[in-house]
Design a protein around this motif. Structure first.
Motif, PDB file in Angstrom:
ATOM      1  N   ALA A 143     -11.527  -4.134  -0.258  1.00 40.96           N
ATOM      2  CA  ALA A 143     -11.352  -2.854  -0.081  1.00 40.96           C
ATOM      3  C   ALA A 143     -10.772  -2.976   1.503  1.00 40.96           C
ATOM      4  CB  ALA A 143     -12.401  -1.840  -0.199  1.00 40.96           C
ATOM      5  N   ASP A 144     -10.797  -4.000   2.332  1.00 45.36           N
ATOM      6  CA  ASP A 144     -10.768  -4.047   3.848  1.00 45.36           C
ATOM      7  C   ASP A 144      -9.110  -3.352   4.046  1.00 45.36           C
ATOM      8  OD1 ASP A 144     -13.114  -5.181   3.747  1.00 45.36           O
ATOM      9  OD2 ASP A 144     -12.346  -7.043   4.485  1.00 45.36           O
ATOM     10  N   ARG A 145      -8.421  -3.696   3.656  1.00 48.92           N
ATOM     11  CA  ARG A 145      -7.035  -3.266   4.044  1.00 48.92           C
ATOM     12  C   ARG A 145      -6.731  -1.924   3.447  1.00 48.92           C
ATOM     13  NH1 ARG A 145      -1.169  -6.041   2.308  1.00 48.92           N
ATOM     14  NH2 ARG A 145      -1.293  -4.756   0.586  1.00 48.92           N
ATOM     15  N   ALA A 146      -7.237  -1.432   2.265  1.00 50.85           N
ATOM     16  CA  ALA A 146      -7.180   0.058   1.962  1.00 50.85           C
ATOM     17  C   ALA A 146      -8.043   0.912   2.939  1.00 50.85           C
ATOM     18  CB  ALA A 146      -7.756   0.038   0.731  1.00 50.85           C
ATOM     19  N   GLN A 147      -9.195   0.463   3.392  1.00 49.25           N
ATOM     20  CA  GLN A 147      -9.940   1.288   4.364  1.00 49.25           C
ATOM     21  C   GLN A 147      -9.274   1.308   5.595  1.00 49.25           C
ATOM     22  OE1 GLN A 147     -13.619  -0.733   3.873  1.00 49.25           O
ATOM     23  NE2 GLN A 147     -14.234   0.553   2.274  1.00 49.25           N
ATOM     24  N   ALA A 148      -8.588   0.178   6.040  1.00 49.89           N
ATOM     25  CA  ALA A 148      -7.699   0.241   7.310  1.00 49.89           C
ATOM     26  C   ALA A 148      -6.758   1.217   7.306  1.00 49.89           C
ATOM     27  CB  ALA A 148      -7.456  -1.353   7.878  1.00 49.89           C
ATOM     28  N   PHE A 149      -5.987   1.134   6.343  1.00 46.48           N
ATOM     29  CA  PHE A 149      -4.813   2.027   6.168  1.00 46.48           C
ATOM     30  C   PHE A 149      -5.219   3.425   5.872  1.00 46.48           C
ATOM     31  CE2 PHE A 149      -1.658   3.635   2.524  1.00 46.48           C
ATOM     32  CZ  PHE A 149      -0.775   4.165   3.588  1.00 46.48           C
ATOM     33  N   LEU A 180     -13.051  17.572   7.848  1.00 46.92           N
ATOM     34  CA  LEU A 180     -13.217  16.568   6.936  1.00 46.92           C
ATOM     35  C   LEU A 180     -14.298  16.802   6.070  1.00 46.92           C
ATOM     36  CD1 LEU A 180     -12.685  13.692   5.932  1.00 46.92           C
ATOM     37  CD2 LEU A 180     -14.329  12.946   7.634  1.00 46.92           C
ATOM     38  N   LEU A 181     -13.995  16.828   4.657  1.00 47.50           N
ATOM     39  CA  LEU A 181     -15.112  17.314   3.720  1.00 47.50           C
ATOM     40  C   LEU A 181     -15.796  16.045   3.271  1.00 47.50           C
ATOM     41  CD1 LEU A 181     -13.559  20.220   1.744  1.00 47.50           C
ATOM     42  CD2 LEU A 181     -14.987  20.347   3.749  1.00 47.50           C
ATOM     43  N   ARG A 182     -14.891  14.908   2.874  1.00 45.28           N
ATOM     44  CA  ARG A 182     -15.525  13.832   2.353  1.00 45.28           C
ATOM     45  C   ARG A 182     -14.530  12.718   2.313  1.00 45.28           C
ATOM     46  NH1 ARG A 182     -14.524  17.296  -2.073  1.00 45.28           N
ATOM     47  NH2 ARG A 182     -16.779  17.845  -1.760  1.00 45.28           N
ATOM     48  N   ARG A 183     -14.992  11.447   2.283  1.00 45.71           N
ATOM     49  CA  ARG A 183     -14.142  10.289   2.229  1.00 45.71           C
ATOM     50  C   ARG A 183     -14.761   9.195   1.630  1.00 45.71           C
ATOM     51  NH1 ARG A 183     -11.444   6.478   6.985  1.00 45.71           N
ATOM     52  NH2 ARG A 183     -11.492   4.580   5.619  1.00 45.71           N
ATOM     53  N   ARG A 184     -14.168   8.782   0.417  1.00 45.48           N
ATOM     54  CA  ARG A 184     -14.954   7.768  -0.488  1.00 45.48           C
ATOM     55  C   ARG A 184     -14.044   6.767  -0.815  1.00 45.48           C
ATOM     56  NH1 ARG A 184     -16.326   9.123  -6.737  1.00 45.48           N
ATOM     57  NH2 ARG A 184     -17.346   7.339  -7.240  1.00 45.48           N
ATOM     58  N   THR A 185     -14.510   5.432  -1.086  1.00 49.30           N
ATOM     59  CA  THR A 185     -13.594   4.096  -1.547  1.00 49.30           C
ATOM     60  C   THR A 185     -14.119   3.824  -2.794  1.00 49.30           C
ATOM     61  OG1 THR A 185     -13.734   3.481   0.827  1.00 49.30           O
ATOM     62  CG2 THR A 185     -13.173   1.831  -0.894  1.00 49.30           C
ATOM     63  N   TRP A 234      -7.758  -0.706  -4.851  1.00 50.90           N
ATOM     64  CA  TRP A 234      -8.609   0.235  -4.265  1.00 50.90           C
ATOM     65  C   TRP A 234      -7.957   1.479  -4.177  1.00 50.90           C
ATOM     66  CZ3 TRP A 234     -13.412  -1.529  -3.997  1.00 50.90           C
ATOM     67  CH2 TRP A 234     -13.852  -2.813  -4.172  1.00 50.90           C
ATOM     68  N   ALA A 235      -8.653   2.744  -3.877  1.00 53.74           N
ATOM     69  CA  ALA A 235      -8.231   3.885  -3.416  1.00 53.74           C
ATOM     70  C   ALA A 235      -9.218   4.743  -2.396  1.00 53.74           C
ATOM     71  CB  ALA A 235      -8.001   4.798  -4.433  1.00 53.74           C
ATOM     72  N   VAL A 236      -8.800   4.875  -1.204  1.00 55.02           N
ATOM     73  CA  VAL A 236      -9.658   5.618  -0.437  1.00 55.02           C
ATOM     74  C   VAL A 236      -9.218   7.163  -0.424  1.00 55.02           C
ATOM     75  CG1 VAL A 236     -10.598   5.642   1.968  1.00 55.02           C
ATOM     76  CG2 VAL A 236      -9.671   3.590   0.865  1.00 55.02           C
ATOM     77  N   PRO A 284       0.960  -1.280  -0.008  1.00 54.79           N
ATOM     78  CA  PRO A 284       0.040  -0.075  -0.147  1.00 54.79           C
ATOM     79  C   PRO A 284       0.890   1.192  -0.070  1.00 54.79           C
ATOM     80  CG  PRO A 284       0.067  -0.877   2.263  1.00 54.79           C
ATOM     81  CD  PRO A 284       0.886  -1.707   1.265  1.00 54.79           C
ATOM     82  N   HIS A 285       0.352   2.342  -0.396  1.00 59.15           N
ATOM     83  CA  HIS A 285       1.193   3.705  -0.393  1.00 59.15           C
ATOM     84  C   HIS A 285      -0.255   4.770  -0.454  1.00 59.15           C
ATOM     85  CE1 HIS A 285       0.393   3.372  -4.759  1.00 59.15           C
ATOM     86  NE2 HIS A 285       0.322   4.473  -4.748  1.00 59.15           N
ATOM     87  N   ALA A 286       0.453   5.966   0.034  1.00 57.67           N
ATOM     88  CA  ALA A 286      -0.666   7.156   0.204  1.00 57.67           C
ATOM     89  C   ALA A 286       0.037   8.238  -0.748  1.00 57.67           C
ATOM     90  CB  ALA A 286      -0.648   7.576   1.587  1.00 57.67           C
ATOM     91  N   VAL A 287      -0.842   9.264  -1.495  1.00 59.28           N
ATOM     92  CA  VAL A 287      -0.310  10.175  -2.096  1.00 59.28           C
ATOM     93  C   VAL A 287      -1.281  11.344  -1.278  1.00 59.28           C
ATOM     94  CG1 VAL A 287      -0.745  11.470  -3.984  1.00 59.28           C
ATOM     95  CG2 VAL A 287      -0.471   8.861  -4.172  1.00 59.28           C
ATOM     96  N   VAL A 288      -0.212  12.413  -0.852  1.00 61.69           N
ATOM     97  CA  VAL A 288      -0.834  13.760  -0.144  1.00 61.69           C
ATOM     98  C   VAL A 288      -0.597  14.792  -1.161  1.00 61.69           C
ATOM     99  CG1 VAL A 288      -0.390  14.977   1.675  1.00 61.69           C
ATOM    100  CG2 VAL A 288       0.168  12.839   1.955  1.00 61.69           C
TER     101      VAL A 288
END
Length: 129
Positions: free
Chosen positions: A70-76, A100-105, A116-118, A35-39
């Motif tokens: 999507a479980d692991r992506a959502q946990a991340f 927080l404005l929005r969160r979407r999987t 998956w992308a969250v 997994p990785h994150a983009v900021v």
């Protein structure tokens, strides 16, 4: 991006890198291991007042992972969200509010490979110190 956006992005990246959950990037990487994150920061507007400079920005964190579910992506993303909301130290700025404005999987798989992308988006209001 002005100094405010650059500093907010750097603070968010620093907070996420301490989690050691995977790579953290300031923009979409060409090649990265899951997994990785983009900021990313953007949509910056003036939020100043008569005697001081201020900015309102959008901070976006996208947690990406592969897999059938999507479980692991959502946990991340849960851990990343907690780290961001615990407080960011922004160099040269005082973070007045972070909402927080929005969160979407989102399913991102193609070519037979599931992914998956969250996406988590915040509104940040900051005043220059």
């Amino acid at each position: 991006m002005s100094g405010a956006g650059t500093e907010l992005q750097a603070a968010a990246i620093a907070a996420l890198e301490t989690l050691e959950l995977g790579g953290v990037y300031p923009g979409p990487p060409l090649q990265a291991v899951f997994p990785h994150a983009v900021v990313e920061c953007g949509a910056e507007t003036d939020w100043g007042h008569k005697s001081g400079r201020g900015r309102e920005l959008r901070l976006a964190v996208t947690a990406r992972d592969s897999g059938e579910r999507a479980d692991r992506a959502q946990a991340f993303a849960d851990v990343a969200e907690s780290a961001i909301e615990a407080g960011l130290e922004v160099e040269g700025w005082r973070l007045v509010s972070l909402a927080l404005l929005r969160r979407r999987t989102i399913a991102t798989g193609r070519g037979g490979q599931a992914g998956w992308a969250v996406a988590i988006e915040y509104r940040a209001r900051m005043l220059a110190e």
